[in-house]
Design a protein around this motif. Sequence first.
Motif, PDB file in Angstrom:
ATOM      1  N   ALA A  16       2.080   6.793  -6.802  1.00 34.80           N
ATOM      2  CA  ALA A  16       1.051   7.752  -7.212  1.00 34.80           C
ATOM      3  C   ALA A  16       1.526   9.193  -7.052  1.00 34.80           C
ATOM      4  O   ALA A  16       1.198  10.066  -7.866  1.00 34.80           O
ATOM      5  CB  ALA A  16      -0.219   7.527  -6.402  1.00 34.80           C
ATOM      6  N   LEU A  17       2.327   9.458  -6.007  1.00 34.35           N
ATOM      7  CA  LEU A  17       2.763  10.825  -5.725  1.00 34.35           C
ATOM      8  C   LEU A  17       4.063  11.208  -6.418  1.00 34.35           C
ATOM      9  O   LEU A  17       4.343  12.401  -6.582  1.00 34.35           O
ATOM     10  CB  LEU A  17       2.934  11.004  -4.201  1.00 34.35           C
ATOM     11  CG  LEU A  17       1.651  10.894  -3.369  1.00 34.35           C
ATOM     12  CD1 LEU A  17       1.982  10.980  -1.888  1.00 34.35           C
ATOM     13  CD2 LEU A  17       0.664  12.000  -3.757  1.00 34.35           C
TER      14      LEU A  17
ATOM     15  N   ILE B 270       0.835  -1.202   0.000  1.00 36.12           N
ATOM     16  CA  ILE B 270       0.000   0.000   0.000  1.00 36.12           C
ATOM     17  C   ILE B 270       0.868   1.250   0.000  1.00 36.12           C
ATOM     18  O   ILE B 270       0.606   2.220  -0.731  1.00 36.12           O
ATOM     19  CB  ILE B 270      -0.941  -0.004   1.216  1.00 36.12           C
ATOM     20  CG1 ILE B 270      -1.955  -1.146   1.103  1.00 36.12           C
ATOM     21  CG2 ILE B 270      -1.675   1.334   1.343  1.00 36.12           C
ATOM     22  CD1 ILE B 270      -2.830  -1.316   2.323  1.00 36.12           C
ATOM     23  N   LEU B 271       1.938   1.240   0.806  1.00 35.52           N
ATOM     24  CA  LEU B 271       2.855   2.374   0.859  1.00 35.52           C
ATOM     25  C   LEU B 271       3.518   2.598  -0.488  1.00 35.52           C
ATOM     26  O   LEU B 271       3.652   3.747  -0.946  1.00 35.52           O
ATOM     27  CB  LEU B 271       3.913   2.127   1.938  1.00 35.52           C
ATOM     28  CG  LEU B 271       4.949   3.250   2.158  1.00 35.52           C
ATOM     29  CD1 LEU B 271       4.251   4.535   2.567  1.00 35.52           C
ATOM     30  CD2 LEU B 271       5.966   2.829   3.200  1.00 35.52           C
TER      31      LEU B 271
ATOM     32  N   THR C  95       5.661   1.745 -14.316  1.00 30.87           N
ATOM     33  CA  THR C  95       5.836   1.952 -12.874  1.00 30.87           C
ATOM     34  C   THR C  95       7.246   2.373 -12.479  1.00 30.87           C
ATOM     35  O   THR C  95       7.441   2.917 -11.402  1.00 30.87           O
ATOM     36  CB  THR C  95       5.498   0.668 -12.103  1.00 30.87           C
ATOM     37  OG1 THR C  95       6.427  -0.371 -12.471  1.00 30.87           O
ATOM     38  CG2 THR C  95       4.088   0.209 -12.412  1.00 30.87           C
TER      39      THR C  95
ATOM     40  N   GLN D 190       2.307   1.819  -3.396  1.00 29.98           N
ATOM     41  CA  GLN D 190       1.300   2.371  -4.302  1.00 29.98           C
ATOM     42  C   GLN D 190       1.134   3.870  -4.086  1.00 29.98           C
ATOM     43  O   GLN D 190       0.986   4.631  -5.046  1.00 29.98           O
ATOM     44  CB  GLN D 190      -0.036   1.655  -4.093  1.00 29.98           C
ATOM     45  CG  GLN D 190      -0.035   0.210  -4.561  1.00 29.98           C
ATOM     46  CD  GLN D 190      -1.320  -0.511  -4.218  1.00 29.98           C
ATOM     47  OE1 GLN D 190      -2.193   0.022  -3.535  1.00 29.98           O
ATOM     48  NE2 GLN D 190      -1.453  -1.753  -4.679  1.00 29.98           N
ATOM     49  N   TRP D 191       1.188   4.314  -2.833  1.00 26.38           N
ATOM     50  CA  TRP D 191       1.106   5.746  -2.543  1.00 26.38           C
ATOM     51  C   TRP D 191       2.302   6.483  -3.140  1.00 26.38           C
ATOM     52  O   TRP D 191       2.157   7.556  -3.741  1.00 26.38           O
ATOM     53  CB  TRP D 191       1.064   5.979  -1.033  1.00 26.38           C
ATOM     54  CG  TRP D 191      -0.225   5.571  -0.382  1.00 26.38           C
ATOM     55  CD1 TRP D 191      -1.388   5.220  -1.003  1.00 26.38           C
ATOM     56  CD2 TRP D 191      -0.474   5.468   1.029  1.00 26.38           C
ATOM     57  NE1 TRP D 191      -2.347   4.890  -0.073  1.00 26.38           N
ATOM     58  CE2 TRP D 191      -1.833   5.046   1.175  1.00 26.38           C
ATOM     59  CE3 TRP D 191       0.286   5.692   2.158  1.00 26.38           C
ATOM     60  CZ2 TRP D 191      -2.402   4.852   2.420  1.00 26.38           C
ATOM     61  CZ3 TRP D 191      -0.297   5.494   3.399  1.00 26.38           C
ATOM     62  CH2 TRP D 191      -1.617   5.084   3.535  1.00 26.38           C
ATOM     63  N   VAL D 192       3.482   5.900  -2.946  1.00 28.71           N
ATOM     64  CA  VAL D 192       4.698   6.536  -3.463  1.00 28.71           C
ATOM     65  C   VAL D 192       4.651   6.630  -4.980  1.00 28.71           C
ATOM     66  O   VAL D 192       4.982   7.668  -5.567  1.00 28.71           O
ATOM     67  CB  VAL D 192       5.946   5.753  -3.002  1.00 28.71           C
ATOM     68  CG1 VAL D 192       7.201   6.277  -3.706  1.00 28.71           C
ATOM     69  CG2 VAL D 192       6.123   5.870  -1.492  1.00 28.71           C
TER      70      VAL D 192
END
Length: 236
Positions: free
Chosen positions: A23-24, A16-17, A95, A19-21
């Motif tokens: 995305a940002l 999850i972390l 990615t 995926q956040w990284v």
Amino acid sequence: MMLDQFFNAIADALLILIQWVLALAPIGVFALALGVGANAGLAAFGALAHYVLIVSSIGMVIWIFSYILTYVGAKRGPVAFFKASARAQAVAISTQSSLASLPAMVNGVKTLGVGDRSADVVLPISVALFRATGPCMNLAVAIYVAHLMGIELSVGMLAIGVVVAAITTMGAVSLPGSISFITSIAPICIAMGVPIDPLVLLLAIETFPDIIRTVANVSADMSVTATIARSEGDLT
């Protein structure tokens, strides 16, 4: 059982972390690029394009070599290897993360005939520890910064850079280069006596070389896995 659930929970949290990284990260890269363009103008475009071409070409050499290694070590032709790695490379391009490409890499090596033992054990270890482009591309960035700053590098300084580049790449995370760029390159620059200030400028365009970096790493990981599998009799 509880220990297994604990580590599975940690793995899920890390995914999850990540995926956040992922995305940002584009937002941060865009902000840096915007600042560079506003301050330096078009004068810096030529130098930055030159940097992208040089560093990316080194990654291309590693990418081509992975095909040679697959042909020699795993006895698989370039066409077969391209078909097997195409999906993983597409994920790598989108990615810029070897870790995010791992599921597609596992499926890819299995289509080459790699057994479950190598695909499920050797390949993840390779992704975690083996980054074929790390030492050469990171060192190339440090050398380019030295050239940019007019610093002449001696043989001793280059030797130190090679050693530090080989060591630091093993501690790098399998995330986009825009995240780990400074932490990967700065130790090499410091060891060689090269200023680290220009790294912030180069970070703004790291997305382009990092695409090549990730694609080459993914191909090399799959190639090494297939080669080891053949040597261990785990390749059909």
